[in-house]
Design a protein around this motif. Structure first.
Motif, PDB file in Angstrom:
ATOM      1  N   UNK A  96       0.733  -1.245   0.295  1.00  0.00           N
ATOM      2  CA  UNK A  96       0.071  -0.016   0.051  1.00  0.00           C
ATOM      3  C   UNK A  96       0.873   1.210   0.111  1.00  0.00           C
ATOM      4  N   UNK A  97       0.214   2.175  -0.512  1.00  0.00           N
ATOM      5  CA  UNK A  97       1.094   3.390  -0.715  1.00  0.00           C
ATOM      6  C   UNK A  97       1.536   4.272   0.522  1.00  0.00           C
ATOM      7  N   UNK A  98       0.570   4.018   1.443  1.00  0.00           N
ATOM      8  CA  UNK A  98       0.919   4.723   2.704  1.00  0.00           C
ATOM      9  C   UNK A  98       1.845   4.005   3.475  1.00  0.00           C
ATOM     10  N   UNK A  99       1.908   2.697   3.355  1.00  0.00           N
ATOM     11  CA  UNK A  99       3.101   1.683   4.161  1.00  0.00           C
ATOM     12  C   UNK A  99       4.349   2.374   3.332  1.00  0.00           C
ATOM     13  N   UNK A 100       4.538   2.151   2.091  1.00  0.00           N
ATOM     14  CA  UNK A 100       5.593   2.414   1.473  1.00  0.00           C
ATOM     15  C   UNK A 100       6.207   3.788   2.125  1.00  0.00           C
ATOM     16  N   UNK A 101       5.414   4.988   1.916  1.00  0.00           N
ATOM     17  CA  UNK A 101       5.589   6.387   2.484  1.00  0.00           C
ATOM     18  C   UNK A 101       5.973   6.202   3.823  1.00  0.00           C
ATOM     19  N   UNK A 102       5.507   5.386   4.646  1.00  0.00           N
ATOM     20  CA  UNK A 102       5.757   5.390   6.282  1.00  0.00           C
ATOM     21  C   UNK A 102       7.171   4.657   6.137  1.00  0.00           C
ATOM     22  N   UNK A 103       7.359   3.785   5.520  1.00  0.00           N
ATOM     23  CA  UNK A 103       8.752   3.036   5.496  1.00  0.00           C
ATOM     24  C   UNK A 103       9.782   3.725   5.207  1.00  0.00           C
ATOM     25  N   UNK A 104       9.784   4.825   3.922  1.00  0.00           N
ATOM     26  CA  UNK A 104      10.639   5.775   3.652  1.00  0.00           C
ATOM     27  C   UNK A 104      10.969   6.758   4.598  1.00  0.00           C
ATOM     28  N   UNK A 105       9.823   7.386   5.258  1.00  0.00           N
ATOM     29  CA  UNK A 105       9.746   8.263   6.397  1.00  0.00           C
ATOM     30  C   UNK A 105      10.500   7.746   7.471  1.00  0.00           C
ATOM     31  N   UNK A 106      10.514   6.499   7.728  1.00  0.00           N
ATOM     32  CA  UNK A 106      11.199   5.932   8.790  1.00  0.00           C
ATOM     33  C   UNK A 106      12.367   5.712   8.845  1.00  0.00           C
ATOM     34  N   UNK A 107      12.795   5.254   7.618  1.00  0.00           N
ATOM     35  CA  UNK A 107      14.384   5.076   7.212  1.00  0.00           C
ATOM     36  C   UNK A 107      15.139   6.546   7.183  1.00  0.00           C
ATOM     37  N   UNK A 128      14.065   9.150   9.151  1.00  0.00           N
ATOM     38  CA  UNK A 128      14.180   9.574  10.539  1.00  0.00           C
ATOM     39  C   UNK A 128      15.537   8.936  11.101  1.00  0.00           C
ATOM     40  N   UNK A 129      15.540   7.704  11.054  1.00  0.00           N
ATOM     41  CA  UNK A 129      16.670   6.788  11.324  1.00  0.00           C
ATOM     42  C   UNK A 129      18.023   7.338  10.943  1.00  0.00           C
ATOM     43  N   UNK A 130      17.939   7.538   9.725  1.00  0.00           N
ATOM     44  CA  UNK A 130      19.476   8.269   9.134  1.00  0.00           C
ATOM     45  C   UNK A 130      19.547   9.341   9.684  1.00  0.00           C
ATOM     46  N   UNK A 131      18.513  10.373   9.835  1.00  0.00           N
ATOM     47  CA  UNK A 131      18.732  11.843  10.293  1.00  0.00           C
ATOM     48  C   UNK A 131      19.149  11.523  11.722  1.00  0.00           C
TER      49      UNK A 131
END
Length: 518
Positions: A4-15, A17-20
């Motif tokens: 699902x689009x929102x799951x992909x978006x959440x995954x990218x956002x999480x990565x 945040x972790x990177x930052x």
């Protein structure tokens, strides 16, 4: 199955945040947490110093005090020069005593002044290594001076044949020839009644010519461009060393960054041209007996013995760096030794007379050779005393890369060790009340007797990493001083201003002397 689009978006956002957060933590640790941890540890070891200031540490004050010190000359009534070349260290010792530390940005450097601890640090060169230079400072020259562990050992082994005493003896005619050329130039400008001359440029030309001939087989005129570029690069690096290093800053197209990279490329092209000529000569069966020729022959032999094994031999880029180091170290340090020798012999004319009398007695009108140079006891005493008072390498830096026991100290990884050569060589507790005075007599029975067997005199460093060019520099200096003393008497000009510069203790305003032809 589609995500699902929102799951992909959440995954990218999480990565993201972790990177930052990961990088934010690394930066916070580098600029604050780690320095505060190191500060607590070294204070517990009995060292005192300023509290850590965010990111800059003591660098702002180091820069300010350095600029202020260089803005005016100092009194020449004694030879206490290190407060001018290391003003912040002088202030720190005054405030906190010798067991102190300073901040080079977020990294603390503790002062090591106990001769036994200095000896241990310089002996264990695989444990206490040089701090990594910034990418910009490496634009000058790396070579053996910048390598560690196995790579350093490989380069040292390949360079040793070029600096063997038997090879250096064959370089004496080149030293004599360059000294004669300098004397010929002086003869054209010195009048019978004496003439004021800034001898500093003449001595720089002398040592540049000597290193050009002995290292590359070319004259100073052919190597002039290389010398001028290296000198400019060194000045730019000194500017960089007084600022905080910011990763990535070198990529910005600032005027200084662009000039440093331009010089690097020009020097590389010049040295590469010299190397190609030497390789061509070797391929044609010729064996050039200069430093570069010996190095290339040694390198080719090792490569042939071990094939393409990268653990053996040097790459062409590594040979280039060694050549740049030849030129820089071989010229700057010896010219500094010669200029302070002449200045101090002006200040102490009785020693000038003693040295001249010895030179005339040993040589007379005869040719200068190695055995006779070794008979110059008074000249050697004078050169050692000048090296004690005015060492070009007036401080040595080392890095603790892992928690290490040094004497009774337990030093954590990340701490720098500052070995103040000049401070130990000026210490009244070691050398007596006249430590700040020029007194070559202290070396009359040799270095070991003068130092009472302690490591308190190391102008060329010490231990396995002692300067490979030490004998080269001393032979050249003896030759030059012998020929100068034979032909000229000299005294300080009233226009001379005493101002040793932090850049290898060069005379900031020149060396104005009055020369008299003998």
């Amino acid at each position: 199955m589609e995500i699902p689009y929102y799951s992909l978006k959440l995954t990218i956002f999480s990565f993201a945040i972790i990177f930052v957060l990961r990088w934010a933590w690394k930066i916070l640790n580098y600029v604050w947490l780690k320095p505060k941890e190191l500060e607590k540890c070294i204070r517990q070891q009995g060292f005192k110093g300023n509290s850590y200031k965010f990111l800059f540490g003591d660098m702002k004050e180091i820069k300010k005090m350095g600029e202020e010190a260089m803005s005016k000359p100092i009194n020449f009534s004694h030879d206490m020069i290190w407060p001018r070349v290391m003003p912040f260290i002088h202030k720190t010792i005054t405030n906190y005593g010798k067991n102190c530390f300073v901040w080079f940005g977020p990294r603390p450097a503790v002062l090591i002044t106990d001769p036994e601890l200095v000896k241990e640090v310089l002996t264990k060169n695989f444990v206490y290594q040089k701090p990594p230079g910034t990418p910009l400072t490496k634009l000058a020259a790396t070579g053996i001076a910048g390598y560690e562990t196995d790579k350093w050992a490989t380069h040292r082994r390949l360079l040793n044949p070029a600096f063997h005493l038997d090879k250096l003896k064959h370089m004496l005619p080149a030293f004599q020839f360059t000294a004669c050329e300098m004397l010929s130039k002086l003869e054209k400008v010195v009048s019978p009644n004496g003439t004021e001359i800034d001898v500093w440029p003449y001595l720089q030309t002398l040592t540049s010519d000597a290193i050009s001939r002995t290292a590359f087989g070319s004259s100073y005129e052919e190597g002039r461009k290389l010398f001028e570029l290296q000198k400019e690069q060194l000045s730019l690096i000194l500017e960089v060393s007084r600022t905080i290093y910011i990763p990535g800053w070198r990529f910005l197209p600032t005027k200084r960054n662009k000039r440093m990279k331009q010089i690097f490329n020009e020097v590389r092209a010049l040295v590469l041209g010299i190397i190609k000529k030497r390789l061509s000569m070797i391929e044609n069966g010729e064996a050039p007996d200069d430093l570069l020729g010996i190095l290339l022959a040694s390198n080719l032999k090792e490569i042939q013995q071990h094939g393409n094994n990268k653990k053996f031999g040097m790459s062409i880029d590594e040979v280039i760096e060694e050549c740049k180091l030849f030129y820089f170290a071989g010229q700057e340090t010896t010219s500094s030794l010669l200029v302070w020798t002449m200045i101090l012999l002006c200040k102490h004319p009785s020693w000038q007379d003693k040295a001249r009398e010895e030179v005339l007695q040993v040589f007379g009108s005869r040719e200068v050779d190695y055995d006779k140079l070794n008979q110059l006891k008074i000249v050697t005493m004078i050169l050692n005393e000048v090296l004690r008072l005015y060492p070009a390498g007036y401080a040595i830096n080392r890095m603790v890369t892992k928690e290490t026991k040094l004497g009774n100290l337990c030093l954590p990884a990340g701490v720098q060790l500052l070995l103040p050569t000049i401070l130990l060589q000026h210490d009244t507790e070691i050398w007596g009340d006249d430590a700040m005075e020029f007194n070559p007599e202290r070396f009359s029975d040799g270095i070991s007797k003068a130092t009472k067997g302690k490591l308190v005199f190391f102008p060329f460093s010490w231990g396995p990493r002692i300067c490979i060019g030490q004998n080269f520099a001393m032979l050249e200096a003896k030759m030059a001083m012998a020929m100068i003393l034979k032909n000229y008497a000299f005294e300080l000009s009233p226009s001379y201003a005493h101002a040793p510069h932090p850049l290898l203790l060069q005379p900031q305003y020149g060396a104005q002397l009055i020369l008299y032809k003998l």
